[in-house]
Design an enzyme around this catalytic site. Sequence first.
Site, PDB file in Angstrom:
ATOM      1  N   GLY A  10       0.829  -1.196   0.000  1.00 53.07           N
ATOM      2  CA  GLY A  10       0.000   0.000   0.000  1.00 53.07           C
ATOM      3  C   GLY A  10       0.866   1.249   0.000  1.00 53.07           C
ATOM      4  O   GLY A  10       2.093   1.182   0.124  1.00 53.07           O
ATOM      5  N   THR A  12       1.333   3.685   2.190  1.00 52.65           N
ATOM      6  CA  THR A  12       2.134   3.867   3.404  1.00 52.65           C
ATOM      7  C   THR A  12       3.121   2.727   3.563  1.00 52.65           C
ATOM      8  O   THR A  12       4.284   2.942   3.914  1.00 52.65           O
ATOM      9  CB  THR A  12       1.220   3.952   4.636  1.00 52.65           C
ATOM     10  OG1 THR A  12       0.322   5.063   4.493  1.00 52.65           O
ATOM     11  CG2 THR A  12       2.042   4.138   5.905  1.00 52.65           C
ATOM     12  N   ARG A  34       0.712 -10.555  -1.129  1.00 51.38           N
ATOM     13  CA  ARG A  34      -0.111 -11.576  -1.794  1.00 51.38           C
ATOM     14  C   ARG A  34       0.548 -12.137  -3.046  1.00 51.38           C
ATOM     15  O   ARG A  34       0.253 -13.256  -3.465  1.00 51.38           O
ATOM     16  CB  ARG A  34      -1.477 -10.993  -2.146  1.00 51.38           C
ATOM     17  CG  ARG A  34      -2.339 -10.647  -0.933  1.00 51.38           C
ATOM     18  CD  ARG A  34      -3.696 -10.147  -1.401  1.00 51.38           C
ATOM     19  NE  ARG A  34      -4.591  -9.887  -0.286  1.00 51.38           N
ATOM     20  CZ  ARG A  34      -4.693  -8.719   0.342  1.00 51.38           C
ATOM     21  NH1 ARG A  34      -3.916  -7.714  -0.040  1.00 51.38           N
ATOM     22  NH2 ARG A  34      -5.534  -8.550   1.336  1.00 51.38           N
ATOM     23  N   ARG A  35       1.417 -11.328  -3.652  1.00 51.57           N
ATOM     24  CA  ARG A  35       2.113 -11.765  -4.870  1.00 51.57           C
ATOM     25  C   ARG A  35       3.455 -11.042  -4.923  1.00 51.57           C
ATOM     26  O   ARG A  35       3.622 -10.006  -4.251  1.00 51.57           O
ATOM     27  CB  ARG A  35       1.276 -11.451  -6.118  1.00 51.57           C
ATOM     28  CG  ARG A  35       0.959  -9.995  -6.311  1.00 51.57           C
ATOM     29  CD  ARG A  35      -0.044  -9.787  -7.441  1.00 51.57           C
ATOM     30  NE  ARG A  35      -1.325 -10.374  -7.122  1.00 51.57           N
ATOM     31  CZ  ARG A  35      -2.281  -9.761  -6.418  1.00 51.57           C
ATOM     32  NH1 ARG A  35      -2.070  -8.530  -5.947  1.00 51.57           N
ATOM     33  NH2 ARG A  35      -3.423 -10.352  -6.172  1.00 51.57           N
ATOM     34  N   LEU A  70      -2.183  -2.716   6.860  1.00 54.38           N
ATOM     35  CA  LEU A  70      -3.070  -3.291   5.858  1.00 54.38           C
ATOM     36  C   LEU A  70      -4.408  -2.551   5.837  1.00 54.38           C
ATOM     37  O   LEU A  70      -4.920  -2.146   6.875  1.00 54.38           O
ATOM     38  CB  LEU A  70      -3.303  -4.768   6.174  1.00 54.38           C
ATOM     39  CG  LEU A  70      -3.999  -5.623   5.126  1.00 54.38           C
ATOM     40  CD1 LEU A  70      -3.173  -5.703   3.863  1.00 54.38           C
ATOM     41  CD2 LEU A  70      -4.259  -7.016   5.674  1.00 54.38           C
ATOM     42  N   GLY A  71      -4.957  -2.378   4.658  1.00 53.74           N
ATOM     43  CA  GLY A  71      -6.266  -1.749   4.570  1.00 53.74           C
ATOM     44  C   GLY A  71      -6.739  -1.652   3.139  1.00 53.74           C
ATOM     45  O   GLY A  71      -5.956  -1.743   2.189  1.00 53.74           O
ATOM     46  N   TYR A 122     -16.603   3.056   9.326  1.00 56.78           N
ATOM     47  CA  TYR A 122     -15.136   3.062   9.322  1.00 56.78           C
ATOM     48  C   TYR A 122     -14.580   3.318  10.716  1.00 56.78           C
ATOM     49  O   TYR A 122     -13.666   2.619  11.175  1.00 56.78           O
ATOM     50  CB  TYR A 122     -14.621   4.118   8.342  1.00 56.78           C
ATOM     51  CG  TYR A 122     -13.120   4.114   8.164  1.00 56.78           C
ATOM     52  CD1 TYR A 122     -12.500   3.215   7.305  1.00 56.78           C
ATOM     53  CD2 TYR A 122     -12.315   5.012   8.869  1.00 56.78           C
ATOM     54  CE1 TYR A 122     -11.124   3.201   7.133  1.00 56.78           C
ATOM     55  CE2 TYR A 122     -10.938   5.010   8.705  1.00 56.78           C
ATOM     56  CZ  TYR A 122     -10.348   4.107   7.843  1.00 56.78           C
ATOM     57  OH  TYR A 122      -8.975   4.100   7.691  1.00 56.78           O
ATOM     58  N   LYS A 126     -12.286   0.536  12.859  1.00 58.97           N
ATOM     59  CA  LYS A 126     -10.950   0.823  13.365  1.00 58.97           C
ATOM     60  C   LYS A 126     -10.931   0.838  14.888  1.00 58.97           C
ATOM     61  O   LYS A 126      -9.949   0.418  15.522  1.00 58.97           O
ATOM     62  CB  LYS A 126     -10.459   2.162  12.814  1.00 58.97           C
ATOM     63  CG  LYS A 126     -10.198   2.171  11.316  1.00 58.97           C
ATOM     64  CD  LYS A 126      -9.045   1.265  10.939  1.00 58.97           C
ATOM     65  CE  LYS A 126      -8.672   1.391   9.475  1.00 58.97           C
ATOM     66  NZ  LYS A 126      -7.560   0.477   9.101  1.00 58.97           N
ATOM     67  N   ARG A 156      -7.359   9.516  -6.688  1.00 61.86           N
ATOM     68  CA  ARG A 156      -8.660   9.591  -6.034  1.00 61.86           C
ATOM     69  C   ARG A 156      -9.060  11.064  -5.927  1.00 61.86           C
ATOM     70  O   ARG A 156      -8.536  11.803  -5.099  1.00 61.86           O
ATOM     71  CB  ARG A 156      -8.611   8.951  -4.649  1.00 61.86           C
ATOM     72  CG  ARG A 156      -8.211   7.478  -4.673  1.00 61.86           C
ATOM     73  CD  ARG A 156      -8.046   6.934  -3.270  1.00 61.86           C
ATOM     74  NE  ARG A 156      -7.544   5.568  -3.278  1.00 61.86           N
ATOM     75  CZ  ARG A 156      -7.208   4.888  -2.181  1.00 61.86           C
ATOM     76  NH1 ARG A 156      -7.332   5.466  -0.983  1.00 61.86           N
ATOM     77  NH2 ARG A 156      -6.743   3.663  -2.268  1.00 61.86           N
TER      78      ARG A 156
END
Length: 211
Positions: A10, A12, A34-35, A70-71, A122, A126, A156
């Site tokens: 990600g 961060t 994951r990869r 993670l997020g 959210y 958290k 975004r």
Amino acid sequence: MRALVIGATGATGRELVKQLLADARFTEVVAFVRRPYFEEQPKLIECIVDFENLAASADYIYGDVAFSCLGTTLKDAGSKAAQWHVDHDYQLEFAQWCQTKEVRHFLLLSAVGVDPNSNFFYNKMKGVLEMEVRALHFDQLTIVQPGLILRPNSDRVGEVLAGKMLLFFNKIGLFKQYAPTSTAKLASIFVRESKVKGRGERVIKTKDYTS
């Protein structure tokens, strides 16, 4: 020190891995991904992990300090249940494994204004995660609560506009608790805090960070 990182790909997490690798205090950096993602580097161990079967990667979960970054977003996840599964369930299980493997210092990326009793999804998600990680009783727990995270070259539109608006309001003394923080600064806070020796819990609000 040996550092463990989830959420390493990600915005961060990538910056965090970069700064950890550049820091001589860290002799090994384990990125759970994951990869395949990172280029080979002497101190970097890339562990390909299935978060639905984290136990299969348990042999890699040991070290001095662990970072949980993670997020996902509701849009990318597709539903609130799917986002909860990633942002809460995966991170909590990782924290549980870290506690089982006696990782002394756990650092969690959270958010300002979280509350396990919040009516906002959210903030509640958290807040519940913070509460449950606290219940694991790490020797040392650091929770970092940024306002808006500024990702470099973000596509975004809402995030970019929100950042500009917050910077404007911050200049006139409003919404200081949501002051934007760049991923580079956020990662540097994590790295510096990971070197702080102590016991118990520390909550860092990035707007107040001065050391």
